[in-house]
Design an enzyme around this catalytic site. Sequence first.
Site, short mmCIF file in Angstrom:
data_model
loop_
_atom_site.label_atom_id
_atom_site.label_comp_id
_atom_site.label_asym_id
_atom_site.label_seq_id
_atom_site.Cartn_x
_atom_site.Cartn_y
_atom_site.Cartn_z
N HIS A 21 0.87 -1.19 0.00
CA HIS A 21 0.00 0.00 0.00
C HIS A 21 0.90 1.23 0.00
O HIS A 21 2.14 1.11 -0.05
CB HIS A 21 -0.99 -0.04 1.16
CG HIS A 21 -0.38 -0.13 2.54
ND1 HIS A 21 0.52 0.80 3.02
CD2 HIS A 21 -0.51 -1.06 3.53
CE1 HIS A 21 0.87 0.47 4.25
NE2 HIS A 21 0.28 -0.67 4.57
N HIS A 24 4.13 1.50 2.24
CA HIS A 24 5.37 0.87 1.75
C HIS A 24 5.98 1.72 0.63
O HIS A 24 7.18 1.92 0.55
CB HIS A 24 5.07 -0.54 1.22
CG HIS A 24 4.37 -1.41 2.21
ND1 HIS A 24 3.07 -1.84 2.02
CD2 HIS A 24 4.76 -1.90 3.40
CE1 HIS A 24 2.70 -2.58 3.06
NE2 HIS A 24 3.70 -2.63 3.91
N CYS A 130 2.78 -11.77 19.11
CA CYS A 130 1.86 -11.20 18.11
C CYS A 130 2.35 -11.62 16.73
O CYS A 130 3.46 -11.25 16.33
CB CYS A 130 1.80 -9.67 18.21
SG CYS A 130 0.90 -8.95 16.81
N CYS A 133 2.98 -8.60 14.34
CA CYS A 133 4.29 -7.95 14.54
C CYS A 133 5.43 -8.94 14.38
O CYS A 133 6.58 -8.52 14.27
CB CYS A 133 4.42 -7.37 15.95
SG CYS A 133 3.30 -6.04 16.35
N CYS A 155 -2.62 -7.14 21.07
CA CYS A 155 -1.46 -6.33 20.69
C CYS A 155 -1.93 -4.87 20.54
O CYS A 155 -2.94 -4.61 19.87
CB CYS A 155 -0.89 -6.84 19.38
SG CYS A 155 0.27 -5.70 18.61
N HIS A 158 -1.88 -4.09 16.61
CA HIS A 158 -2.81 -4.78 15.71
C HIS A 158 -4.21 -4.98 16.28
O HIS A 158 -5.12 -5.40 15.55
CB HIS A 158 -2.23 -6.14 15.29
CG HIS A 158 -1.05 -6.01 14.37
ND1 HIS A 158 0.24 -5.89 14.82
CD2 HIS A 158 -0.98 -5.95 13.02
CE1 HIS A 158 1.06 -5.78 13.79
NE2 HIS A 158 0.36 -5.81 12.68
N LYS A 305 -3.23 5.21 11.49
CA LYS A 305 -2.13 4.68 10.70
C LYS A 305 -2.72 3.83 9.59
O LYS A 305 -3.53 2.94 9.84
CB LYS A 305 -1.22 3.81 11.57
CG LYS A 305 -0.08 3.21 10.76
CD LYS A 305 0.74 2.21 11.53
CE LYS A 305 1.81 1.64 10.64
NZ LYS A 305 2.13 0.25 10.88
N LYS A 308 -3.32 -2.31 5.84
CA LYS A 308 -4.24 -3.25 5.18
C LYS A 308 -5.15 -3.91 6.20
O LYS A 308 -6.34 -4.08 5.98
CB LYS A 308 -3.44 -4.31 4.42
CG LYS A 308 -3.05 -3.87 3.02
CD LYS A 308 -4.14 -4.20 2.03
CE LYS A 308 -4.29 -3.18 0.93
NZ LYS A 308 -3.25 -3.16 -0.07
O1 ME8 Z 1 7.93 -4.70 9.30
N1 ME8 Z 1 3.04 4.79 7.02
O2 ME8 Z 1 7.54 -5.36 7.13
P1 ME8 Z 1 6.15 -4.65 6.79
C1 ME8 Z 1 4.33 4.82 6.68
N2 ME8 Z 1 9.29 -7.27 7.31
N3 ME8 Z 1 5.05 3.72 6.41
C2 ME8 Z 1 4.42 2.54 6.48
C3 ME8 Z 1 3.05 2.44 6.82
C4 ME8 Z 1 2.35 3.65 7.10
N4 ME8 Z 1 1.06 3.68 7.40
N5 ME8 Z 1 2.71 1.15 6.79
C5 ME8 Z 1 3.83 0.45 6.44
C6 ME8 Z 1 8.19 -5.39 8.32
N6 ME8 Z 1 4.86 1.29 6.25
C7 ME8 Z 1 9.41 -6.29 8.32
C8 ME8 Z 1 10.64 -5.44 8.10
S1 ME8 Z 1 13.29 -5.13 7.85
C9 ME8 Z 1 14.63 -6.05 8.21
C10 ME8 Z 1 11.95 -6.19 8.14
C11 ME8 Z 1 6.22 0.93 5.83
O3 ME8 Z 1 5.74 -5.21 5.49
C12 ME8 Z 1 7.26 1.41 6.83
O4 ME8 Z 1 8.52 1.46 6.19
O5 ME8 Z 1 5.22 -4.72 7.93
C13 ME8 Z 1 7.25 0.29 7.84
O6 ME8 Z 1 8.39 0.29 8.67
C14 ME8 Z 1 7.20 -0.90 6.92
O7 ME8 Z 1 6.33 -0.48 5.85
C15 ME8 Z 1 6.68 -2.17 7.54
O8 ME8 Z 1 6.57 -3.14 6.53
#
Ligand code: ME8
Length: 525
Positions: A21, A24, A130, A133, A155, A158, A305, A308
Site C-alpha cells: 500500500h 510501503h 503477536c 508484529c 497487541c 494490531h 495509521k 491493510k
Molecule cells: O515490518 N506509514 O515489514 P512490513 C508509513 N518485514 N510507512 C508505512 C506504513 C504507514 N502507514 N505502513 C507500512 C516489516 N509502512 C518487516 C521489516 S526489515 C529487516 C523487516 C512501511 O511489510 C514502513 O517502512 O510490515 C514500515 O516500517 C514498513 O512499511 C513495515 O513493513
Amino acid sequence: MSNGSPFFITTPIFYVNDVPHIGHAYTEVAADVLARWHRQAGDDTWLLTGTDEHGQKILRTATANGVTPREWADKLVEEAWLPMLKTLDIRNDDFIRTTDDRHGKNVKKFLQHLYDGGHIYAGEFEALYCVGCEEFKPDSEIVMGTGEYEGVKVCAIHSKPLELLQEKNYFFRMSDFQDRLLALYEERPDFIQPASARNEVIAFVQQGLKDLSISRSSFDWGITIPWDSTHVTYVWFDALLNYITAVGYGENEEEFSRRWPARHIVGKDILRFHAVIWPAMLMAAGIEVPKSVFAHGWLLVGGEKMSKSKLTGIAPNEITDTFGSDAFRYYFSRAISFGQDGSFSWEDLNARYHAELANGFGNLASRVLAMNARYYSGSIPSPGTITDADREIQSIAERAAIEANKAIEAFQIHEALAHVWTVVDALNGYITDQEPWALAKDESARERLGTVLYTATEGLRVLAVLLSPVIPRATEKLWAALNAESALGALVEQNIRNAGIWGQLPPGNPVEALEVLFPRVESSS
Ligand code: ME8
C-alpha cells in the site's frame, strides 16, 4: 561507475503476506530520492530493497490460500512487489528475498559465528506473541481488547489477540550489549534520527534489555538453525541480516567492505529492531554497526495509521493511474516532514498537484520554452547587461542548490524541496515583473529580452537537475526540450552538487516546445 564516497541506503524488506500500500511506497520513494540525489552527486551509491518471506504470518497466509509459502512468496513478489517498484520509478540496485540462497547460507554462517562465540544459549520460554508484529510483546505493548476481543489480551498495534507460546528456544545474549548500545547512542548522536526517535530508544534501553529468543520449533518455514535442525531462525533475526548478506557478507569481502555500513530508512514501527537488536547482533559478530537508522513517521488516513489489516490501505497505483508517478513521488516528498507523521488526503494531493506541479513548475517550463520559440526561433538568446533582478535569480538558484544538498544530507527531503521551490517561485515572479511579452514588442528592448529569456531558461536548467531525483520523468522531458544533452550530457550525469553554478546552458542552444508536463486532472467529485 563511481569512485565517490560510499552511500549504501536500505529500505525495510517488506512482508509478502499482502500486497503493498502507499505506506510501503512512501518508504521506497524516500529512499529512492535520497539514493538518486547521492548517485547524481557522484557518491558510490547502492540502494537495496527486498522482501521478508519467512515466519508464521506468511506461512499462515499461504496455508489459508492453499499454496506453499514459497509459492505464495513467488507470486506476491512477481505480481505485486516488483511491479510496485516499477510503478514508482524506483531505481534500486538490488532486490533481496530472504528465500535467496545467498541470504540463507550466510545467515547460517552468522548464527554459527555467534554460537561459537558464546552469544547464544538454549532456554525455556513462555510469552505472548503477536503474529502481526512477529514479536514477543513487551508489557508496555499489551492492552486489554474491546468489542469481540473484550477481556482478552491484545497487541496494542494490531488490536488482535496475542498467542501464548511455550517453547524451548535459543536465545541471543542481547542483555550483554546494553551498556555498549547506550554508549553508541551517546557517542554518535546521529546514529538514530530524528531526535524524538533517538530519545525513545534510549529510554527503552535504559529500562534494561532482556535476552532475545531467536529460534522457533513449532513450525518449519524459516532458515534452519545450523547446529539444531529442529529449529528455524526467528524471522526478525533472519530479516535484519539481509542488509549484510545482500552486499557480500560471508562470501565477497571486497563487495562487503565497499558497501557496508548502511544508512537504514525504516518506519518508526520497526525502529527498535533496527536501533537495538540489529546493532547488538553486529557487535556480537564483531561487525561495524550501521552508519545511521532514520525512522520516518506514519501515513495517516482519517487520523489512523494506514494499514491493510485496518482496511485503510490505498494501493499506489490508485494514485499513479490518475496523477502519474512523478506526482506521487513529489507529493509524499514535499507534503510530509520526513520523520513526522503525515495525513494523506486526496484533496491535499489534488491541490498540490495543480498549484505546485501543474501551475508552479509545469506551466513555467512550457511558457519559457514557448517564448524562446516565438521570439528567438527556438534558440536560447545570449544574455546582455545583467541587472539586479537577474543577479537575484542567479543567487537564489545558487543558494537553493547548496541548501537543498545540505537538507538531503540530513535526510530532510521536504526541506530540500522547499529550497528548490524558491527557484520556481522566484522565476515565476521574475517573469511577471520583467514582462518579456512587452519587451518583445519593443525593438530597442531586444537585448533586455535576450537577458530575461536566457535567465529564465538557465533557471529551468537548474530546476531540471535539482528536481530529477524527485520527478525523473518530467525533468527528462524538460531536459530533452532544452536539448541540453548535446551541450551538457545526460541529465542523470549532471553533478547535482554543481547544479547552482550559473551559466551552463550555452546561448544559441536550440530548444523545443514542451508538452504539458502535468495535465489538469478533472476532479471526479
Ligand atoms: O515490518 N506509514 O515489514 P512490513 C508509513 N518485514 N510507512 C508505512 C506504513 C504507514 N502507514 N505502513 C507500512 C516489516 N509502512 C518487516 C521489516 S526489515 C529487516 C523487516 C512501511 O511489510 C514502513 O517502512 O510490515 C514500515 O516500517 C514498513 O512499511 C513495515 O513493513
